[in-house]
Design a protein around this motif. Structure first.
Motif, PDB file in Angstrom:
ATOM      1  N   LYS A 135      57.483  -7.643-121.954  1.00  0.00           N
ATOM      2  CA  LYS A 135      56.343  -8.175-121.223  1.00  0.00           C
ATOM      3  C   LYS A 135      56.738  -9.274-120.245  1.00  0.00           C
ATOM      4  O   LYS A 135      56.157  -9.388-119.167  1.00  0.00           O
ATOM      5  N   CYS A 136      57.681 -10.111-120.634  1.00  0.00           N
ATOM      6  CA  CYS A 136      58.102 -11.201-119.757  1.00  0.00           C
ATOM      7  C   CYS A 136      59.580 -11.484-120.001  1.00  0.00           C
ATOM      8  O   CYS A 136      60.134 -11.090-121.021  1.00  0.00           O
ATOM      9  N   GLN A 176      57.118 -12.205-115.160  1.00  0.00           N
ATOM     10  CA  GLN A 176      56.515 -11.103-115.896  1.00  0.00           C
ATOM     11  C   GLN A 176      57.177  -9.793-115.504  1.00  0.00           C
ATOM     12  O   GLN A 176      57.552  -9.592-114.354  1.00  0.00           O
ATOM     13  N   SER A 177      57.315  -8.912-116.468  1.00  0.00           N
ATOM     14  CA  SER A 177      57.936  -7.623-116.201  1.00  0.00           C
ATOM     15  C   SER A 177      57.103  -6.853-115.182  1.00  0.00           C
ATOM     16  O   SER A 177      55.878  -6.759-115.309  1.00  0.00           O
ATOM     17  N   HIS A 220      65.530 -12.975-123.178  1.00  0.00           N
ATOM     18  CA  HIS A 220      65.627 -11.905-122.190  1.00  0.00           C
ATOM     19  C   HIS A 220      65.931 -12.459-120.804  1.00  0.00           C
ATOM     20  O   HIS A 220      65.174 -12.261-119.855  1.00  0.00           O
ATOM     21  N   VAL A 242      65.731  -4.089-116.808  1.00  0.00           N
ATOM     22  CA  VAL A 242      64.422  -4.489-117.326  1.00  0.00           C
ATOM     23  C   VAL A 242      63.969  -3.428-118.311  1.00  0.00           C
ATOM     24  O   VAL A 242      63.837  -2.252-117.945  1.00  0.00           O
ATOM     25  N   GLN A 285      64.766   1.751-120.142  1.00  0.00           N
ATOM     26  CA  GLN A 285      64.869   0.625-119.238  1.00  0.00           C
ATOM     27  C   GLN A 285      65.203   1.131-117.841  1.00  0.00           C
ATOM     28  O   GLN A 285      65.583   2.289-117.648  1.00  0.00           O
ATOM     29  N   LYS A 300      54.910  -4.092-116.727  1.00  0.00           N
ATOM     30  CA  LYS A 300      54.064  -4.495-117.850  1.00  0.00           C
ATOM     31  C   LYS A 300      52.751  -3.728-117.876  1.00  0.00           C
ATOM     32  O   LYS A 300      52.259  -3.353-118.950  1.00  0.00           O
TER      33      LYS A 300
END
Length: 338
Positions: free
Chosen positions: A207-208, A223-224, A189, A202, A237, A227
């Motif tokens: 999660k990341c 990190q997203s 990703h 995103v 997204q 999250k």
């Protein structure tokens, strides 16, 4: 004996003879209805990748095509033909075609050092700035990356045009090492960011991820930002972008914030977040900043913010890369609503 030889030759000639169209017209007609016709597209020529030098004849139509062959026409009138060089998205399979209305100009995007496709309704290069770049299903810009331009055979014509346009290929080749992202790395990703204000996708169920920042590329684990706010099973997204903070509390400091530009899908807030005051701020909204829970015991949401000069445990490499993006940004648009 002569009669027997004549009969033998007559039989052999009949065996190898080709039937007339009248004799087998029905068979030919039936076969033409069964076998699919392969669409034929006239070859197109491009004479520059510099947006300031484009002419109407550089306007191309890739709608519904796959494995496109292009021809580079140089200033000395020599030509470089590159077969099966352009395709829409390898991850969608070999038969993936360019979307409908894929009409515009191929050009060199200098900040990212990539070849992109600018969508336009007309073949007038004067309207180039009003167009938008062709995007992939993920939301990222369709492009031929630096590593492809510097090394791959299918970019030979583009390389010749870039040299003609004044691009230093030695610098392009030296940066291609960092720009080469293997298929394994893509599965982690990775999102490409070359400047502040550039949007990248995103997924809400992510999660990341890794940010591929700068040129040459440096990978930054991240990190997203959604999250802890959006439910993990959401399949949508958002297109977000890093920008200089417009908030009063960050005045005089080098602080980056995240802004939501576009949302695909219908994100749902985590049930536990609804217990917090002002919980509606956690929900991503187009045009607004990304919010998160305050650090420590605070219950009020705060904008996601990254102070690039603060001393913290995070990677020195990440701070260095974000400083380079800040310094490279000649100006920022801080007129958005918070």
């Amino acid at each position: 004996m002569a009669l027997r030889l004549y009969a033998c030759l007559h039989t052999t000639a009949a065996f190898f003879s080709v039937p007339s169209p009248r004799q087998c017209g029905r068979r030919f007609f039936t076969a033409s209805r069964i076998l699919p016709r392969i669409p034929w597209h006239a070859p197109f020529y491009i004479q520059t990748l510099d947006p300031s030098k484009l002419i109407p004849s550089d306007f191309v139509d890739l709608s519904g095509r796959n494995r496109v062959t292009y021809n580079a026409r140089l200033a000395d009138n020599s030509r470089i033909r590159t077969a099966n060089a352009l395709y829409y998205e390898y991850a969608l399979g070999d038969n993936a075609t360019f979307p409908t209305d894929t009409r515009g100009f191929l050009y060199f995007h200098a900040p990212s050092r990539e070849v992109r496709f600018r969508l336009l309704a007309s073949n007038d290069p004067r309207h180039f700035a009003k167009g938008t770049d062709l995007a992939l299903p993920s939301g990222e810009a369709w492009c031929l990356k630096t590593a492809v331009l510097a090394t791959r055979a299918r970019a030979a014509g583009f390389r010749a045009l870039l040299v003609q346009d004044g691009v230093r290929m030695d610098a392009l080749a030296s940066s291609s090492h960092g720009a080469q992202l293997s298929l394994f790395q893509r599965r982690k990703h990775i999102r490409r960011v070359t400047r502040l204000g550039e949007t990248f996708p995103v997924r809400f169920n992510l999660k990341c991820m890794h940010l591929a920042v700068g040129t040459p590329v440096t990978l930054v684990p991240w990190q997203s930002p959604f999250k802890w706010s959006v439910q993990p099973e959401d399949s949508g997204q958002a297109q977000i972008a890093l920008e200089r903070s417009p908030l009063p509390e960050h005045r005089g400091r080098r602080v980056l914030v995240l802004r939501v530009h576009q949302i695909s899908g219908n994100p749902q807030l985590r049930p536990e977040m609804k217990a917090f005051p002002h919980h509606h701020l956690y929900m991503p909204r187009e045009g607004s900043l990304v919010y998160r829970k305050m650090k420590g015991n605070g219950l009020r949401p705060e904008p996601w913010a990254y102070d690039i000069d603060a001393q913290r445990r995070s990677s020195d490499r990440a701070r260095k890369i974000f400083r380079e993006l800040w310094d490279r940004d000649e100006g920022s648009d801080n007129t958005h609503n918070v």
